[in-house]
Design a protein around this motif. Structure first.
Motif, short mmCIF file in Angstrom:
data_model
loop_
_atom_site.label_atom_id
_atom_site.label_comp_id
_atom_site.label_asym_id
_atom_site.label_seq_id
_atom_site.Cartn_x
_atom_site.Cartn_y
_atom_site.Cartn_z
N SER A 173 -4.33 17.39 -7.25
CA SER A 173 -2.78 17.23 -7.65
C SER A 173 -2.66 16.16 -6.39
O SER A 173 -2.71 16.48 -5.28
CB SER A 173 -2.04 18.53 -7.29
N TYR A 174 -1.76 15.03 -6.88
CA TYR A 174 -1.12 14.16 -6.04
C TYR A 174 0.25 14.76 -5.62
O TYR A 174 1.19 14.95 -6.62
CB TYR A 174 -0.80 12.91 -7.03
N LYS A 175 0.49 15.01 -4.57
CA LYS A 175 1.85 15.40 -4.10
C LYS A 175 2.42 14.69 -3.27
O LYS A 175 1.81 13.73 -2.16
CB LYS A 175 1.65 16.66 -3.38
N SER A 176 3.75 14.17 -3.22
CA SER A 176 4.60 13.60 -2.20
C SER A 176 5.01 14.45 -1.16
O SER A 176 5.18 15.76 -1.26
CB SER A 176 5.84 12.89 -2.89
N GLY A 177 4.95 13.95 0.10
CA GLY A 177 5.26 14.68 1.19
C GLY A 177 4.31 15.53 1.82
O GLY A 177 3.06 15.43 1.25
N LYS A 178 4.82 16.81 2.29
CA LYS A 178 3.52 17.66 2.67
C LYS A 178 3.54 19.00 1.69
O LYS A 178 4.86 19.23 1.24
CB LYS A 178 4.08 18.15 4.20
N GLU A 201 -5.69 16.41 1.83
CA GLU A 201 -5.65 15.14 2.45
C GLU A 201 -4.19 14.87 2.63
O GLU A 201 -3.71 14.08 1.42
CB GLU A 201 -6.58 14.05 1.65
N ALA A 202 -3.90 14.54 3.80
CA ALA A 202 -2.31 14.11 3.98
C ALA A 202 -2.42 12.70 4.72
O ALA A 202 -3.17 12.47 5.61
CB ALA A 202 -1.60 15.12 5.04
N PHE A 203 -1.61 11.87 4.15
CA PHE A 203 -1.78 10.53 4.66
C PHE A 203 -0.41 9.56 4.28
O PHE A 203 0.22 10.03 3.61
CB PHE A 203 -2.96 9.55 4.09
N GLN A 204 -0.41 8.52 4.91
CA GLN A 204 0.78 7.42 4.65
C GLN A 204 0.20 6.68 3.41
O GLN A 204 -0.64 5.96 3.72
CB GLN A 204 1.35 6.84 5.77
N LEU A 205 1.05 6.45 2.45
CA LEU A 205 0.63 5.58 1.39
C LEU A 205 0.57 4.32 2.01
O LEU A 205 1.50 3.82 2.48
CB LEU A 205 1.77 5.55 0.05
N PHE A 206 -0.61 3.34 1.68
CA PHE A 206 -0.62 2.40 2.02
C PHE A 206 0.57 1.18 2.02
O PHE A 206 0.98 1.02 0.71
CB PHE A 206 -1.90 1.54 1.42
N GLY A 207 0.86 0.40 3.04
CA GLY A 207 1.94 -0.50 2.85
C GLY A 207 3.20 0.15 3.00
O GLY A 207 4.19 -0.76 2.63
N THR A 208 3.41 1.36 3.04
CA THR A 208 4.69 2.16 3.18
C THR A 208 5.02 2.97 4.17
O THR A 208 3.78 3.49 4.78
CB THR A 208 5.08 2.75 1.73
N ASP A 209 5.94 3.82 4.41
CA ASP A 209 6.00 5.07 5.17
C ASP A 209 6.09 6.10 4.68
O ASP A 209 6.51 7.23 5.19
CB ASP A 209 7.07 4.74 6.27
N MET A 210 5.54 6.06 3.33
CA MET A 210 5.73 7.58 2.29
C MET A 210 4.54 8.33 2.81
O MET A 210 3.47 8.04 2.74
CB MET A 210 6.08 7.21 1.17
N GLU A 211 5.08 9.73 2.98
CA GLU A 211 3.93 10.79 3.17
C GLU A 211 3.32 11.12 1.61
O GLU A 211 4.30 11.39 0.91
CB GLU A 211 4.37 11.77 3.89
N ARG A 212 2.22 11.39 1.80
CA ARG A 212 1.39 11.74 0.47
C ARG A 212 0.35 13.03 0.94
O ARG A 212 -0.36 12.84 1.90
CB ARG A 212 0.60 10.40 -0.43
N THR A 213 0.05 13.74 0.08
CA THR A 213 -0.81 14.92 0.07
C THR A 213 -1.72 14.74 -1.31
O THR A 213 -1.11 14.98 -2.33
CB THR A 213 -0.20 16.15 0.51
#
Length: 240
Positions: A173-178, A201-213
């Motif tokens: 599942s692709y989730k935004s934020g934590k 896997e928590a990370f910042q989306l490449f080229g942005t400051d958006m958090e993804r999990t």
């Protein structure tokens, strides 16, 4: 028109994905079709080229942070919408056999056009609700990987997506934020449906400051026959 693909190329390099010129052209044509069709139907609120590269294409490909796509063969994208992540995954990993499932026929008409224009093979669209598709023998527990970028809560998504996964396969599942709160809420659903949390896997989306999990659930045993329940029930009454 000349497109600046720098962010896509750099992002793919960071993800260790090598894109050929043909694949780059496929991403460009996909973008053009997305914008063209978006004028007459609601596919995405994101239409600026660089934003689509990061927030749709690279976001879809970020799954490589969680799983080795070269070792998987079959994938179903549940509630695919405008084709994310399924189409970008098919472009980047042509060996994948991909099924795009959605309940809205108009969206599938768009995706059929994309598949034809991009000359993609080994990919098909299926019209229907996730709850209904998972009860059909040709789809139930037939896939190495089930993915969803849908905004539903994780507990509901597990019931919609896990019945498609074969034992030893994965639901991601692709989730935004934590996602910790949703994970805690979904722990019973994951267990009941035959899964086990493999990792997040928590990370910042490449080229942005958006958090993804990325939430990775491994399928350990078959999903009980009573799941998924009838259409609409997983969203209204998740397994908690």
């Amino acid at each position: 028109m000349a497109y600046d693909l720098k962010v896509l190329e750099e992002g793919c390099k960071a993800y260790k994905i090598a894109l050929s010129e043909v694949q780059k052209e496929q991403f460009i044509r996909y973008y053009e079709l997305l914008v063209e069709w978006n004028k007459v139907m609601n596919l995405t609120g994101i239409t600026e080229f660089q934003e689509v590269l990061t927030k749709h294409f690279l976001d879809s490909l970020s799954i490589v942070k969680a799983v080795d796509m070269t070792k998987l063969h079959t994938c179903i994208d549940v509630g695919t919408g405008a084709g994310f992540p399924g189409i970008p995954l098919k472009i980047a990993f042509p060996h994948l056999q991909i099924t795009l499932l959605d309940s809205l026929k108009k969206r599938l008409n768009f995706l059929d056009t994309v598949i034809e224009e991009l000359k993609l093979e080994g990919i098909c669209t299926v019209h229907g609700r996730a709850e209904d598709g998972a009860r059909k023998a040709e789809h139930r527990e037939q896939y190495d990987l089930s993915v969803s970028r849908a905004v539903s809560r994780l507990a509901s998504l597990c019931e919609l997506c896990m019945p498609y996964v074969k034992e030893g396969g994965y639901f991601i599942s692709y989730k935004s934020g934590k996602a910790q709160e949703e994970l805690t809420e979904a722990s019973k659903a994951i267990f009941v449906l035959g899964g086990k949390l493999d990792k997040t896997e928590a990370f910042q989306l490449f080229g942005t400051d958006m958090e993804r999990t990325l939430v990775v659930v491994e399928k350990k045993k078959k999903t009980p026959k009573q799941y998924p329940r009838k259409a609409g029930t997983p969203a209204k009454e998740p397994i908690l």
